[in-house]
Design a protein around this motif. Sequence first.
Motif, short mmCIF file in Angstrom:
data_model
loop_
_atom_site.label_atom_id
_atom_site.label_comp_id
_atom_site.label_asym_id
_atom_site.label_seq_id
_atom_site.Cartn_x
_atom_site.Cartn_y
_atom_site.Cartn_z
N SER A 103 72.72 37.91 -12.63
CA SER A 103 72.05 38.37 -13.85
C SER A 103 71.62 37.17 -14.70
O SER A 103 70.53 37.19 -15.30
CB SER A 103 72.98 39.27 -14.66
N THR A 104 72.45 36.14 -14.74
CA THR A 104 72.08 34.92 -15.47
C THR A 104 70.84 34.30 -14.84
O THR A 104 69.92 33.86 -15.55
CB THR A 104 73.24 33.90 -15.44
N SER A 105 70.81 34.27 -13.52
CA SER A 105 69.67 33.71 -12.81
C SER A 105 68.39 34.50 -13.10
O SER A 105 67.32 33.93 -13.26
CB SER A 105 69.94 33.68 -11.30
N PHE A 106 68.53 35.85 -13.16
CA PHE A 106 67.35 36.66 -13.49
C PHE A 106 66.79 36.26 -14.85
O PHE A 106 65.58 36.08 -15.00
CB PHE A 106 67.69 38.15 -13.49
N VAL A 107 67.66 36.13 -15.84
CA VAL A 107 67.21 35.81 -17.20
C VAL A 107 66.53 34.46 -17.23
O VAL A 107 65.40 34.32 -17.74
CB VAL A 107 68.41 35.85 -18.18
N GLU A 108 67.18 33.43 -16.70
CA GLU A 108 66.61 32.08 -16.80
C GLU A 108 65.33 31.94 -15.99
O GLU A 108 64.39 31.26 -16.42
CB GLU A 108 67.65 31.04 -16.38
N CYS A 109 65.27 32.58 -14.82
CA CYS A 109 64.08 32.43 -13.97
C CYS A 109 62.91 33.25 -14.48
O CYS A 109 61.75 32.85 -14.31
CB CYS A 109 64.43 32.80 -12.52
N THR A 110 63.18 34.39 -15.08
CA THR A 110 62.11 35.16 -15.71
C THR A 110 61.54 34.38 -16.89
O THR A 110 60.32 34.33 -17.10
CB THR A 110 62.62 36.53 -16.18
N GLY A 112 61.52 31.19 -17.07
CA GLY A 112 60.76 30.11 -16.46
C GLY A 112 59.34 30.51 -16.13
O GLY A 112 58.39 29.72 -16.29
N GLN A 113 59.17 31.77 -15.66
CA GLN A 113 57.83 32.28 -15.36
C GLN A 113 57.04 32.57 -16.63
O GLN A 113 55.85 32.28 -16.72
CB GLN A 113 57.93 33.54 -14.52
N GLY A 128 60.36 25.46 -16.47
CA GLY A 128 61.80 25.25 -16.43
C GLY A 128 62.36 25.31 -17.84
O GLY A 128 61.63 25.57 -18.81
N PRO A 129 63.65 25.07 -18.00
CA PRO A 129 64.26 25.16 -19.32
C PRO A 129 63.59 24.31 -20.38
O PRO A 129 63.43 24.75 -21.53
CB PRO A 129 65.70 24.69 -19.07
N ALA A 130 63.20 23.09 -20.05
CA ALA A 130 62.56 22.23 -21.05
C ALA A 130 61.29 22.89 -21.58
O ALA A 130 60.98 22.79 -22.78
CB ALA A 130 62.23 20.87 -20.43
N TYR A 131 60.57 23.58 -20.70
CA TYR A 131 59.33 24.25 -21.09
C TYR A 131 59.63 25.45 -21.98
O TYR A 131 58.99 25.65 -23.02
CB TYR A 131 58.54 24.68 -19.87
N GLN A 278 72.65 26.95 -14.38
CA GLN A 278 72.53 25.49 -14.49
C GLN A 278 71.14 25.08 -14.97
O GLN A 278 70.97 24.01 -15.53
CB GLN A 278 72.83 24.85 -13.15
N GLY A 279 70.14 25.94 -14.72
CA GLY A 279 68.79 25.62 -15.15
C GLY A 279 67.90 25.06 -14.06
O GLY A 279 66.78 24.63 -14.34
N THR A 280 68.38 25.05 -12.82
CA THR A 280 67.55 24.53 -11.74
C THR A 280 66.60 25.60 -11.19
O THR A 280 65.44 25.31 -10.89
CB THR A 280 68.44 24.02 -10.59
N GLY A 281 67.08 26.84 -11.06
CA GLY A 281 66.27 27.91 -10.51
C GLY A 281 64.94 28.12 -11.21
O GLY A 281 63.93 28.37 -10.55
N PRO A 282 64.89 28.05 -12.55
CA PRO A 282 63.62 28.28 -13.25
C PRO A 282 62.50 27.32 -12.85
O PRO A 282 61.32 27.67 -12.96
CB PRO A 282 63.99 28.09 -14.73
#
Length: 517
Positions: A103-110, A112-113, A128-131, A278-282
């Motif tokens: 669920s965390t991955s869904f939030v961060e990667c969405t 990211g998009q 990514g997170p910086a963006y 961790q922020g890599t997936g996004p």
Amino acid sequence: MSEFLGTVSGLVWHETLVYLCLAAGVYFSIRSRFVQVRQIPEMVRLMLKGEKSPSGVSSFQALTISLAGRVGTGNIAGVATAIAFGGPGALFWMWVVAFLGASTSFVECTLGQIYKDRDKLTGEYRGGPAYYFSQAFANTAGAVPMKIYGYVFAAVTMLAMGLLLPSVQSNSMASAMNIAWGWGEWWVAVGTVIVLAFVIIGGVKRIATFASIVVPFMAVVYIALALIIVLMNASEIPSIISLIFSSAFGIDSAFGAILGVAVMWGVKRGIYSNEAGQGTGPHAAAAAEVSHPAKQGLVQAFAVYVDTLFICSATGFLILSTGAYRVFEGESSDGAVIAEGGILPEGVEVGPAFAQTGFDTLWNGAGASFIAISLAFFCITTIIAYYYMAETNLRFLLGKAATINVPFLRGTVGSNTTMLLQALILVSVTIGAVSTAADAWTLGDIGVGLMAWLNIIGIIILQQPAYKALWDYEKQKKQGLDPMFDPIALGIKNATFWENYDPATGKDKQRSAAAPE
């Protein structure tokens, strides 16, 4: 130096971070109505389809880039260290992290998009997170602090991905090859550098092509062979499952004293392996060509399952069912042995040797070679993914300045700051191959922990657009539509790429308006 690094790692991986990761996963699961369970069929469907373009890769290629970063030494050596220092119960807590982390991955990667951008130098999608930290709060009272937060994350990610984490991968690979074939660490370092240089200089397209071929093939082969060995020891499976759960909750007297340690190592190695939060997936998610951000969020959530529930579990059951494990007191191989399976040679180093010994029970003498080959592919693809993420954050920090020529490189191919980053990661690989395993893992833990602190706190603040995208996606699916994303209609601000992009045509709105088809 080792003591200093250990102190820093202990501060970064304070128990507060462990509980923050677990609590965030629980919270995101509840807020998304357990999207990681409800949408599994849709995850699989989306994973196998998707369009690519000159600017973006397909959903499957983005998935394999993400898996390239996730599937590495953490799936083999990482599982071994979790069991050695946290007991068999650490495997259970890795499962918990995977379930909640999806669920965390869904939030961060969405996210990211939603907040991705088009690279002004290459035309490729980047994010990514910086963006999303810097863009989401633009033109608001919190714009400046979050812009700075984005730059801090980008700098930390460049440090982690360009210097700290590659050394762990090359160290495990060199160790496995030395055990299997007696190859010297320097020979492994040189060979790895040559392969990496060929791939990473080719850019995201070559990285995506390489990852989409290598990662699925090696993952399937590894899981299949590990399962064969587990099934050959099928009579041990009930006792192994019992051991995992009794150790996870301190029911077994032998592991009662290390209950908290089991949680710590399960979460630490779980995040190291599947990278949820961790922020890599996004970074990989943002590179995909999709009509709706939730599509890639779902695909990337499934990547967590592939990494931990499939590959890490295969390693864990392989090690435990064959008895190729040893559990130490005090989170160090210098501590007293609490329990062991009985087949590991005396003095064997914690790491790939556990899995190599387990495979040797089926193919005497061949296990070491198989693990060495598996690690070679897994680690190389992981380092390549690390480079892509480091380069993405370099682009964020420098923008067009990334093309500025460096005086002492003038006249050479790629004589700019990007080439300096490529050189840095190759140096890190070389250093890691010849370093001690303990120091390499400590550096890696520091890098993972720093990124996790920054990203999880950030997405807790910024989570709402991800849910808006999810509800919109599910609403359009119920209407029988192929979901298209319109951030303005959903009240999502500062998603500048999508505001100027037509997902139906895959073109920029201004361009399609000027030259209608």
